[in-house]
Scaffold this motif. Structure first.
Motif, PDB file in Angstrom:
ATOM      1  N   LEU A  18       0.853  -1.176   0.000  1.00 55.08           N
ATOM      2  CA  LEU A  18       0.000   0.000   0.000  1.00 55.08           C
ATOM      3  C   LEU A  18       0.889   1.226   0.000  1.00 55.08           C
ATOM      4  O   LEU A  18       2.019   1.185   0.514  1.00 55.08           O
ATOM      5  CB  LEU A  18      -0.907   0.052   1.239  1.00 55.08           C
ATOM      6  N   ARG A  19       0.383   2.313  -0.562  1.00 47.97           N
ATOM      7  CA  ARG A  19       1.078   3.584  -0.451  1.00 47.97           C
ATOM      8  C   ARG A  19       0.152   4.592   0.219  1.00 47.97           C
ATOM      9  O   ARG A  19      -0.926   4.900  -0.307  1.00 47.97           O
ATOM     10  CB  ARG A  19       1.537   4.116  -1.809  1.00 47.97           C
ATOM     11  N   LEU A  20       0.588   5.088   1.335  1.00 48.55           N
ATOM     12  CA  LEU A  20      -0.156   6.118   2.037  1.00 48.55           C
ATOM     13  C   LEU A  20       0.332   7.483   1.575  1.00 48.55           C
ATOM     14  O   LEU A  20       1.517   7.672   1.288  1.00 48.55           O
ATOM     15  CB  LEU A  20       0.031   5.992   3.541  1.00 48.55           C
ATOM     16  N   SER A  21      -0.600   8.418   1.521  1.00 46.36           N
ATOM     17  CA  SER A  21      -0.272   9.799   1.180  1.00 46.36           C
ATOM     18  C   SER A  21      -0.757  10.710   2.302  1.00 46.36           C
ATOM     19  O   SER A  21      -1.761  10.431   2.951  1.00 46.36           O
ATOM     20  CB  SER A  21      -0.945  10.212  -0.124  1.00 46.36           C
ATOM     21  N   CYS A  22      -0.040  11.781   2.490  1.00 47.37           N
ATOM     22  CA  CYS A  22      -0.442  12.806   3.459  1.00 47.37           C
ATOM     23  C   CYS A  22      -0.321  14.148   2.762  1.00 47.37           C
ATOM     24  O   CYS A  22       0.790  14.604   2.464  1.00 47.37           O
ATOM     25  CB  CYS A  22       0.455  12.747   4.686  1.00 47.37           C
ATOM     26  N   ALA A  23      -1.461  14.744   2.477  1.00 48.41           N
ATOM     27  CA  ALA A  23      -1.496  16.036   1.796  1.00 48.41           C
ATOM     28  C   ALA A  23      -1.568  17.148   2.833  1.00 48.41           C
ATOM     29  O   ALA A  23      -2.394  17.109   3.749  1.00 48.41           O
ATOM     30  CB  ALA A  23      -2.696  16.098   0.865  1.00 48.41           C
ATOM     31  N   ALA A  24      -0.708  18.135   2.662  1.00 44.85           N
ATOM     32  CA  ALA A  24      -0.634  19.235   3.608  1.00 44.85           C
ATOM     33  C   ALA A  24      -1.084  20.536   2.969  1.00 44.85           C
ATOM     34  O   ALA A  24      -0.775  20.803   1.805  1.00 44.85           O
ATOM     35  CB  ALA A  24       0.791  19.382   4.119  1.00 44.85           C
ATOM     36  N   ILE A  70       9.728   6.144   3.339  1.00 42.03           N
ATOM     37  CA  ILE A  70       9.096   7.459   3.428  1.00 42.03           C
ATOM     38  C   ILE A  70       9.727   8.367   2.376  1.00 42.03           C
ATOM     39  O   ILE A  70      10.934   8.297   2.127  1.00 42.03           O
ATOM     40  CB  ILE A  70       9.231   8.060   4.840  1.00 42.03           C
ATOM     41  N   SER A  71       8.909   9.198   1.764  1.00 34.18           N
ATOM     42  CA  SER A  71       9.411  10.153   0.783  1.00 34.18           C
ATOM     43  C   SER A  71       8.501  11.381   0.804  1.00 34.18           C
ATOM     44  O   SER A  71       7.427  11.350   1.405  1.00 34.18           O
ATOM     45  CB  SER A  71       9.458   9.542  -0.618  1.00 34.18           C
ATOM     46  N   ARG A  72       8.924  12.431   0.150  1.00 37.54           N
ATOM     47  CA  ARG A  72       8.106  13.636   0.104  1.00 37.54           C
ATOM     48  C   ARG A  72       8.282  14.314  -1.240  1.00 37.54           C
ATOM     49  O   ARG A  72       9.337  14.220  -1.874  1.00 37.54           O
ATOM     50  CB  ARG A  72       8.451  14.586   1.251  1.00 37.54           C
ATOM     51  N   ASP A  73       7.245  15.014  -1.641  1.00 37.32           N
ATOM     52  CA  ASP A  73       7.261  15.841  -2.844  1.00 37.32           C
ATOM     53  C   ASP A  73       6.826  17.232  -2.404  1.00 37.32           C
ATOM     54  O   ASP A  73       5.627  17.490  -2.231  1.00 37.32           O
ATOM     55  CB  ASP A  73       6.317  15.259  -3.899  1.00 37.32           C
ATOM     56  N   ASN A  74       7.781  18.105  -2.196  1.00 35.08           N
ATOM     57  CA  ASN A  74       7.455  19.434  -1.688  1.00 35.08           C
ATOM     58  C   ASN A  74       6.642  20.251  -2.692  1.00 35.08           C
ATOM     59  O   ASN A  74       5.867  21.124  -2.293  1.00 35.08           O
ATOM     60  CB  ASN A  74       8.729  20.174  -1.292  1.00 35.08           C
ATOM     61  N   ALA A  75       6.797  19.975  -3.960  1.00 35.62           N
ATOM     62  CA  ALA A  75       6.018  20.691  -4.972  1.00 35.62           C
ATOM     63  C   ALA A  75       4.534  20.345  -4.865  1.00 35.62           C
ATOM     64  O   ALA A  75       3.673  21.150  -5.225  1.00 35.62           O
ATOM     65  CB  ALA A  75       6.532  20.361  -6.367  1.00 35.62           C
ATOM     66  N   LYS A  76       4.242  19.148  -4.365  1.00 32.24           N
ATOM     67  CA  LYS A  76       2.859  18.702  -4.211  1.00 32.24           C
ATOM     68  C   LYS A  76       2.388  18.773  -2.762  1.00 32.24           C
ATOM     69  O   LYS A  76       1.277  18.351  -2.456  1.00 32.24           O
ATOM     70  CB  LYS A  76       2.702  17.273  -4.735  1.00 32.24           C
ATOM     71  N   ASN A  77       3.236  19.286  -1.874  1.00 35.60           N
ATOM     72  CA  ASN A  77       2.881  19.356  -0.444  1.00 35.60           C
ATOM     73  C   ASN A  77       2.421  17.998   0.079  1.00 35.60           C
ATOM     74  O   ASN A  77       1.427  17.914   0.816  1.00 35.60           O
ATOM     75  CB  ASN A  77       1.792  20.407  -0.208  1.00 35.60           C
ATOM     76  N   THR A  78       3.122  16.960  -0.285  1.00 35.91           N
ATOM     77  CA  THR A  78       2.685  15.616   0.066  1.00 35.91           C
ATOM     78  C   THR A  78       3.861  14.783   0.555  1.00 35.91           C
ATOM     79  O   THR A  78       4.960  14.857   0.011  1.00 35.91           O
ATOM     80  CB  THR A  78       2.027  14.923  -1.142  1.00 35.91           C
ATOM     81  N   VAL A  79       3.589  13.988   1.575  1.00 34.50           N
ATOM     82  CA  VAL A  79       4.552  13.008   2.051  1.00 34.50           C
ATOM     83  C   VAL A  79       3.923  11.631   1.880  1.00 34.50           C
ATOM     84  O   VAL A  79       2.710  11.466   2.018  1.00 34.50           O
ATOM     85  CB  VAL A  79       4.961  13.281   3.513  1.00 34.50           C
ATOM     86  N   TYR A  80       4.741  10.664   1.542  1.00 33.58           N
ATOM     87  CA  TYR A  80       4.263   9.317   1.230  1.00 33.58           C
ATOM     88  C   TYR A  80       4.886   8.289   2.167  1.00 33.58           C
ATOM     89  O   TYR A  80       5.980   8.483   2.706  1.00 33.58           O
ATOM     90  CB  TYR A  80       4.627   8.946  -0.211  1.00 33.58           C
ATOM     91  N   LEU A  81       4.189   7.192   2.319  1.00 43.00           N
ATOM     92  CA  LEU A  81       4.746   6.027   2.989  1.00 43.00           C
ATOM     93  C   LEU A  81       4.438   4.811   2.122  1.00 43.00           C
ATOM     94  O   LEU A  81       3.288   4.378   2.035  1.00 43.00           O
ATOM     95  CB  LEU A  81       4.153   5.834   4.388  1.00 43.00           C
ATOM     96  N   GLN A  82       5.460   4.326   1.439  1.00 46.98           N
ATOM     97  CA  GLN A  82       5.327   3.121   0.630  1.00 46.98           C
ATOM     98  C   GLN A  82       5.547   1.916   1.537  1.00 46.98           C
ATOM     99  O   GLN A  82       6.600   1.808   2.165  1.00 46.98           O
ATOM    100  CB  GLN A  82       6.344   3.105  -0.510  1.00 46.98           C
TER     101      GLN A  82
END
Length: 122
Positions: A18-24, A70-82
């Motif tokens: 699963l991949r979790l996303s966290c949108a900020a 764990i990873s993040r995409d600052n352009a998308k304001n999102t952090v992920y947990l694969q």
């Protein structure tokens, strides 16, 4: 003020992914260190993974090392947990949280999401 919204939880069989996303919200997301915590039924909340504000430093708990990333995409304001090779003991509510300094404990964070449920069946 920063709001965090998790998504991506669900039911998966053992061994699955699963991949979790966290949108900020907010324009200062890139300056926050971010963490993923989880709380299983009857257990204390624990830190699973963390990432610094500049995506160069990460931490993973021993129980998930080699399986979760764990990873993040600052352009998308999102952090992920694969999450790969999931186990029934990974079943928990997963929360993301943000810190203006460093990720330490749940109570030491500055912003918290409401969580997303991950259930791993055997």
């Amino acid at each position: 003020q920063v709001q965090l919204v998790e998504s991506g939880g669900g039911l998966v069989q053992a061994g699955g992914s699963l991949r979790l996303s966290c949108a900020a919200s907010g324009r200062t997301f890139s300056s926050y260190a971010m963490g993923w915590f989880r709380q299983a039924p009857g257990k204390e909340r624990e830190l699973v993974a963390a990432i610094s504000w500049s995506p160069g430093t990460t931490y993973s708990a021993a129980s998930v090392k080699g399986r979760f990333t764990i990873s993040r995409d600052n352009a998308k304001n999102t952090v992920y947990l694969q999450m790969n090779s999931l186990k029934p003991e990974d079943t928990a509510v997963y929360y993301c949280a943000g810190s203006r300094s460093v990720v330490t404990s749940w109570d030491g964070m500055d912003y918290w999401g409401k969580g997303t449920l991950v259930t791993v069946s055997s």
